[in-house]
Design a protein around this motif. Structure first.
Motif, PDB file in Angstrom:
ATOM      1  N   GLN A 125       0.853  -1.135  -0.059  1.00 12.76           N
ATOM      2  CA  GLN A 125       0.108   0.110  -0.164  1.00 12.76           C
ATOM      3  C   GLN A 125       0.860   1.308  -0.050  1.00 12.76           C
ATOM      4  O   GLN A 125       0.559   2.140  -0.742  1.00 12.76           O
ATOM      5  CB  GLN A 125      -0.923   0.110   1.352  1.00 12.76           C
ATOM      6  N   SER A 126       1.945   1.205   0.666  1.00 11.72           N
ATOM      7  CA  SER A 126       2.772   2.415   0.689  1.00 11.72           C
ATOM      8  C   SER A 126       3.577   2.720  -0.361  1.00 11.72           C
ATOM      9  O   SER A 126       3.588   3.618  -0.835  1.00 11.72           O
ATOM     10  CB  SER A 126       3.839   2.074   1.850  1.00 11.72           C
ATOM     11  N   ALA A 127       3.905   1.697  -1.097  1.00 11.95           N
ATOM     12  CA  ALA A 127       4.518   1.436  -2.553  1.00 11.95           C
ATOM     13  C   ALA A 127       3.665   2.390  -3.647  1.00 11.95           C
ATOM     14  O   ALA A 127       4.040   3.156  -4.405  1.00 11.95           O
ATOM     15  CB  ALA A 127       5.378   0.366  -2.824  1.00 11.95           C
ATOM     16  N   SER A 129       0.480   3.996  14.970  1.00 13.45           N
ATOM     17  CA  SER A 129      -0.373   3.490  15.951  1.00 13.45           C
ATOM     18  C   SER A 129      -1.629   3.354  15.113  1.00 13.45           C
ATOM     19  O   SER A 129      -2.298   2.319  15.147  1.00 13.45           O
ATOM     20  CB  SER A 129      -0.727   4.536  17.080  1.00 13.45           C
ATOM     21  N   GLU A 130      -1.999   4.648  14.396  1.00 14.93           N
ATOM     22  CA  GLU A 130      -3.075   4.656  13.266  1.00 14.93           C
ATOM     23  C   GLU A 130      -3.288   3.446  12.310  1.00 14.93           C
ATOM     24  O   GLU A 130      -4.125   2.816  12.189  1.00 14.93           O
ATOM     25  CB  GLU A 130      -3.317   5.941  12.797  1.00 14.93           C
ATOM     26  N   VAL A 131      -1.957   3.248  11.864  1.00 16.30           N
ATOM     27  CA  VAL A 131      -1.865   2.157  10.794  1.00 16.30           C
ATOM     28  C   VAL A 131      -2.430   0.895  11.448  1.00 16.30           C
ATOM     29  O   VAL A 131      -3.012   0.081  10.774  1.00 16.30           O
ATOM     30  CB  VAL A 131      -0.388   2.115  10.168  1.00 16.30           C
ATOM     31  N   ASP A 141       0.630  12.320   4.344  1.00 14.33           N
ATOM     32  CA  ASP A 141       0.353  12.388   5.781  1.00 14.33           C
ATOM     33  C   ASP A 141      -0.429  10.992   6.232  1.00 14.33           C
ATOM     34  O   ASP A 141      -1.625  10.817   5.616  1.00 14.33           O
ATOM     35  CB  ASP A 141      -0.660  13.332   6.274  1.00 14.33           C
ATOM     36  N   ILE A 142       0.227   9.979   6.956  1.00 11.73           N
ATOM     37  CA  ILE A 142      -0.427   8.820   7.158  1.00 11.73           C
ATOM     38  C   ILE A 142      -0.861   8.787   8.590  1.00 11.73           C
ATOM     39  O   ILE A 142      -0.191   8.757   9.722  1.00 11.73           O
ATOM     40  CB  ILE A 142       0.611   7.789   7.109  1.00 11.73           C
ATOM     41  N   ILE A 164      -3.568   3.474   4.512  1.00  8.37           N
ATOM     42  CA  ILE A 164      -2.617   2.470   4.695  1.00  8.37           C
ATOM     43  C   ILE A 164      -2.631   1.839   5.974  1.00  8.37           C
ATOM     44  O   ILE A 164      -2.776   2.458   7.027  1.00  8.37           O
ATOM     45  CB  ILE A 164      -0.987   3.178   4.803  1.00  8.37           C
ATOM     46  N   GLY A 165      -3.099   0.527   6.003  1.00 10.66           N
ATOM     47  CA  GLY A 165      -3.273  -0.120   7.122  1.00 10.66           C
ATOM     48  C   GLY A 165      -4.888   0.493   7.492  1.00 10.66           C
ATOM     49  O   GLY A 165      -5.510   0.566   6.786  1.00 10.66           O
ATOM     50  N   GLU A 166      -4.851   0.971   8.730  1.00 16.07           N
ATOM     51  CA  GLU A 166      -5.994   1.229   9.228  1.00 16.07           C
ATOM     52  C   GLU A 166      -6.293   3.212   9.130  1.00 16.07           C
ATOM     53  O   GLU A 166      -7.108   3.622   9.403  1.00 16.07           O
ATOM     54  CB  GLU A 166      -6.546   0.773  10.577  1.00 16.07           C
ATOM     55  N   ALA A 167      -5.126   3.609   8.833  1.00 14.38           N
ATOM     56  CA  ALA A 167      -4.785   4.939   9.059  1.00 14.38           C
ATOM     57  C   ALA A 167      -5.408   5.701   7.515  1.00 14.38           C
ATOM     58  O   ALA A 167      -5.021   5.182   6.431  1.00 14.38           O
ATOM     59  CB  ALA A 167      -3.424   5.270   9.228  1.00 14.38           C
ATOM     60  N   ASN A 168      -6.057   6.712   7.860  1.00 12.89           N
ATOM     61  CA  ASN A 168      -6.439   7.663   6.663  1.00 12.89           C
ATOM     62  C   ASN A 168      -5.240   8.204   5.946  1.00 12.89           C
ATOM     63  O   ASN A 168      -4.113   8.489   6.829  1.00 12.89           O
ATOM     64  CB  ASN A 168      -7.161   8.800   7.007  1.00 12.89           C
TER      65      ASN A 168
END
Length: 184
Positions: A9-11, A36-38, A133-134, A157-161
């Motif tokens: 997702q980051s890439a 933490s948010e991710v 901004d993750i 990314i993961g659970e983070a907006n």
């Protein structure tokens, strides 16, 4: 938490932003990241070096392939200081400061960058060309004027907006002014 998925997702996200931002070799890309948010927790409550490593492995090769410098925004405990390569700090005349980021004072992503950069330094302020901004870390203070939102297909990314931005040159002039279309 699926670290491979976070890396992918980051890439994808950084590649999409780079495509729209049209960054050049030597430009600076800032990332503010709440691991933490991710991971689905409240910002600042569950820092994760594993998640930070996955994000770093996703973004750094994409940025490096284009000759763009990665800058990592620290958390509020280090006043949002920036970790970047000494080469970038020297190129842009950013004055290094003395601090060593840690997962709970600087953040896991900044710490991971410090541990993986060839010659890391910390600085107080930069003027990046674009960024991500993750998880609501508020990177705006480290972007050049004028900031333009970048909409990409990857919303989290993961659970983070995920909120992305690029910058553009300021428009100056009056009613008779014309602008260079390739600089918009």
């Amino acid at each position: 938490m699926d670290l491979m998925q976070i890396e992918q997702q980051s890439a994808i996200a950084v590649a999409e932003v780079l495509e729209q931002a049209k960054l050049k070799m030597g430009d600076v890309f800032i990332i503010g990241c709440s691991t933490s948010e991710v991971g689905g927790e409240k910002i600042g409550s569950a820092s994760s070096m594993d998640i930070a490593g996955a994000i770093f492995r996703g973004v750094q090769p994409v940025l490096r392939a284009r000759g763009v410098f990665l800058a990592a925004q620290c958390c509020e405990h280090l006043n949002r200081a920036i970790i970047l390569e000494r080469e970038a700090a020297t190129l842009y005349h950013y004055e290094p400061v003395n601090v060593l980021p840690q997962p709970k004072a600087g953040g896991s992503f900044a710490t991971t960058c410090w541990q993986n950069f060839m010659e890391p330094v910390a600085v107080e302020h930069i003027r990046a060309n674009a960024g991500m901004d993750i998880g609501g870390t508020l990177i705006g203070m480290h972007l050049k004027e004028v900031v333009v939102p970048v909409r990409i297909s990857q919303k989290t990314i993961g659970e983070a907006n995920l909120i992305c931005a690029r910058t553009r040159l300021k428009f100056i002039g009056g009613v008779r002014t014309q602008y260079q279309e390739d600089k918009l």
